[in-house]
Design a protein around this motif. Structure first.
Motif, short mmCIF file in Angstrom:
data_model
loop_
_atom_site.label_atom_id
_atom_site.label_comp_id
_atom_site.label_asym_id
_atom_site.label_seq_id
_atom_site.Cartn_x
_atom_site.Cartn_y
_atom_site.Cartn_z
N LEU A 106 0.87 -1.17 0.00
CA LEU A 106 0.00 0.00 0.00
C LEU A 106 0.91 1.22 0.00
CD1 LEU A 106 -3.04 1.10 0.57
CD2 LEU A 106 -2.16 1.44 2.89
N CYS A 107 0.65 2.15 -0.92
CA CYS A 107 1.49 3.34 -1.05
C CYS A 107 0.63 4.59 -1.06
CB CYS A 107 2.30 3.28 -2.34
SG CYS A 107 3.40 1.85 -2.46
N VAL A 108 1.24 5.70 -0.62
CA VAL A 108 0.59 7.00 -0.66
C VAL A 108 1.51 7.97 -1.38
CG1 VAL A 108 -0.72 6.59 1.45
CG2 VAL A 108 1.53 7.71 1.58
N LEU A 109 0.95 9.09 -1.80
CA LEU A 109 1.72 10.13 -2.48
C LEU A 109 2.22 11.14 -1.46
CD1 LEU A 109 2.55 11.17 -5.34
CD2 LEU A 109 0.50 12.61 -5.26
N ASP A 110 3.52 11.43 -1.52
CA ASP A 110 4.13 12.42 -0.64
C ASP A 110 5.01 13.31 -1.50
OD1 ASP A 110 4.96 13.83 1.59
OD2 ASP A 110 6.57 12.42 2.06
N GLY A 111 4.51 14.50 -1.82
CA GLY A 111 5.23 15.35 -2.75
C GLY A 111 5.23 14.74 -4.13
N ASP A 112 6.41 14.53 -4.69
CA ASP A 112 6.53 13.93 -6.02
C ASP A 112 6.87 12.45 -5.96
OD1 ASP A 112 6.03 16.40 -7.23
OD2 ASP A 112 8.14 16.97 -7.11
N ASP A 113 6.89 11.89 -4.76
CA ASP A 113 7.24 10.49 -4.56
C ASP A 113 6.05 9.69 -4.06
OD1 ASP A 113 9.87 11.11 -5.21
OD2 ASP A 113 10.48 11.32 -3.12
N ILE A 114 6.12 8.39 -4.28
CA ILE A 114 5.23 7.50 -3.57
C ILE A 114 6.03 6.89 -2.42
CG2 ILE A 114 3.61 7.04 -5.44
CD1 ILE A 114 6.06 4.33 -4.52
N VAL A 115 5.33 6.65 -1.31
CA VAL A 115 5.96 6.09 -0.11
C VAL A 115 5.21 4.82 0.27
CG1 VAL A 115 6.59 6.49 2.30
CG2 VAL A 115 6.59 8.39 0.68
N TYR A 116 5.96 3.76 0.56
CA TYR A 116 5.37 2.50 0.98
C TYR A 116 5.00 2.60 2.46
CZ TYR A 116 6.71 0.16 -3.34
OH TYR A 116 6.83 -0.22 -4.65
N VAL A 117 3.70 2.43 2.78
CA VAL A 117 3.25 2.53 4.17
C VAL A 117 2.81 1.19 4.73
CG1 VAL A 117 2.62 4.96 3.97
CG2 VAL A 117 0.91 3.21 3.45
N ALA A 118 2.63 0.19 3.89
CA ALA A 118 2.33 -1.18 4.33
C ALA A 118 2.82 -2.11 3.24
CB ALA A 118 0.84 -1.38 4.58
N ARG A 119 3.38 -3.24 3.65
CA ARG A 119 3.91 -4.18 2.66
C ARG A 119 3.85 -5.60 3.21
NH1 ARG A 119 6.68 -5.16 -1.85
NH2 ARG A 119 8.43 -6.62 -1.84
N VAL A 120 3.42 -6.52 2.37
CA VAL A 120 3.43 -7.94 2.70
C VAL A 120 4.22 -8.64 1.60
CG1 VAL A 120 2.07 -10.03 3.08
CG2 VAL A 120 1.21 -7.81 3.87
N THR A 127 14.28 -8.53 -6.79
CA THR A 127 15.54 -7.80 -6.93
C THR A 127 15.46 -6.44 -6.24
OG1 THR A 127 14.80 -6.92 -9.05
CG2 THR A 127 16.10 -8.93 -9.09
N ALA A 128 14.26 -5.86 -6.14
CA ALA A 128 14.11 -4.57 -5.49
C ALA A 128 13.91 -4.78 -3.99
CB ALA A 128 12.91 -3.82 -6.08
N ALA A 129 14.82 -4.20 -3.20
CA ALA A 129 14.71 -4.31 -1.74
C ALA A 129 13.76 -3.22 -1.26
CB ALA A 129 16.08 -4.17 -1.10
N ILE A 130 12.52 -3.57 -1.02
CA ILE A 130 11.49 -2.60 -0.67
C ILE A 130 10.99 -2.88 0.75
CG2 ILE A 130 9.20 -1.71 -1.25
CD1 ILE A 130 9.77 -2.50 -4.14
N THR A 131 10.93 -1.84 1.56
CA THR A 131 10.39 -1.94 2.91
C THR A 131 9.45 -0.76 3.14
OG1 THR A 131 12.22 -0.66 3.85
CG2 THR A 131 12.49 -3.06 3.76
N VAL A 132 8.73 -0.79 4.26
CA VAL A 132 7.90 0.35 4.63
C VAL A 132 8.81 1.57 4.75
CG1 VAL A 132 6.49 1.36 6.45
CG2 VAL A 132 6.13 -1.02 5.75
N GLY A 133 8.42 2.67 4.10
CA GLY A 133 9.23 3.88 4.10
C GLY A 133 10.01 4.08 2.81
N THR A 134 10.11 3.03 1.97
CA THR A 134 10.80 3.17 0.69
C THR A 134 10.07 4.18 -0.18
OG1 THR A 134 11.66 0.91 0.73
CG2 THR A 134 11.45 1.94 -1.42
N THR A 267 -0.47 7.77 6.99
CA THR A 267 0.57 8.79 7.01
C THR A 267 0.82 9.30 5.60
OG1 THR A 267 1.61 7.70 8.86
CG2 THR A 267 2.96 9.26 7.64
N GLY A 268 0.71 10.60 5.42
CA GLY A 268 1.07 11.18 4.14
C GLY A 268 0.10 10.89 3.02
#
Length: 283
Positions: A106-120, A127-134, A267-268
């Motif tokens: 689950l991601c939200v928009l923060d400025g010009d970026d998307i931010v990961y706020v939940a991940r399973v 190959t992409a190391a993605i965590t909450v906050g990425t 958040t965000g």
């Protein structure tokens, strides 16, 4: 022999809750005898519980039968009202990952970026190391595109004017005109598929999450390896599950904010303009 209860245990509360749980989709109306039998109570005890619940407004008596009233939703409302968007989404994401065997976020928009706020994550190694906050630039991700696509026209134009249209892979859209056309298409169809624009070998599909007012506040994605999934198979095999998941999140979100307009949860989160959700595409 029943297990010993702790000294603080209130047996009458247990029985009262059992009476409420006796009603379900298969048994929306029950007689006094049916409630007594389902809860292993005497008829006299079942009657006292039912009449008490009726006095409190949780049960309606209609001749010989009883049924729950909408007021029972209050029992779960306090729990849901305290949940953030991320916490509401997490169990739905877990079910989606179980069904598809692919990761979801689950991601939200923060400025010009998307931010990961939940991940399973799925068990497969991505190959992409993605965590909450990425964070990633919104315009090159499927989640970012579905959120950008639903922004009011002026906000979307401003976001595109700030976008750094560099080629991250040979497939990245680097033309503002082409990107605008793609966002228009995403808005019409209600979901986005990004094919190896952020990272070679990585495809992703995303759908927007709307709040109770129909405003887009987040997006859910499913990223996959290009070697395992074509764009056609993503639309055929994964998109229907994704849309079902988003519908479940939205239903819980409406419940959590159902007693008045709340600030965008989580958040965000970014509120964007609404449009009807399309049906899942046919294979």
């Amino acid at each position: 022999m029943p297990a010993a209860r702790a000294p603080h245990f209130v047996r009458s509360l247990e029985r009262g809750l059992a009476v409420i749980r006796a009603f379900d989709a298969d048994h929306p109306e029950l007689t006094l005898s049916e409630v007594a039998r389902a809860c292993e109570l005497t008829r006299a005890a079942a009657r006292r519980f039912l009449l008490t619940l009726a006095d409190l407004g949780y049960v309606h008596a209609d001749g010989r039968t009883f049924r729950l009233t909408p007021r029972v939703l209050e029992l779960g409302y306090s729990y849901l009202a305290g949940l953030s968007l991320a916490r509401i989404a997490e169990p739905h994401l877990e079910q989606l990952v179980e069904r598809t065997r692919e990761s979801s976020s689950l991601c939200v928009l923060d400025g010009d970026d998307i931010v990961y706020v939940a991940r399973v994550p799925a068990r497969r190694i991505m190959t992409a190391a993605i965590t909450v906050g990425t964070r990633f630039p919104a315009h090159v991700t499927s989640v970012g595109r579905v959120i950008l696509a639903h922004l009011p026209d002026q906000e979307r134009a401003l976001a595109l004017s700030r976008a750094d249209l560099r080629a991250l892979t040979p497939r990245t859209i680097v033309s503002a005109e082409v990107l605008r056309a793609e966002l228009d298409r995403v808005r019409r169809q209600g979901y986005a598929v990004v094919d190896q624009e952020l990272e070679e070998g990585l495809r992703s599909v995303a759908a927007p999450v709307r709040d109770r007012d129909g405003e887009v506040v987040a997006a859910v994605n499913i990223p996959v390896h290009a070697s395992r999934n074509t764009v056609a198979s993503i639309r055929r095999d994964l998109l229907p599950h994704l849309l079902d998941t988003v519908a479940g999140i939205e239903a819980d979100l409406r419940m959590a904010t159902g007693r008045g307009r709340a600030a965008a949860p989580g958040t965000g989160t970014h509120r964007s303009s609404s449009s009807p959700r399309p049906p899942a595409p046919r294979p």
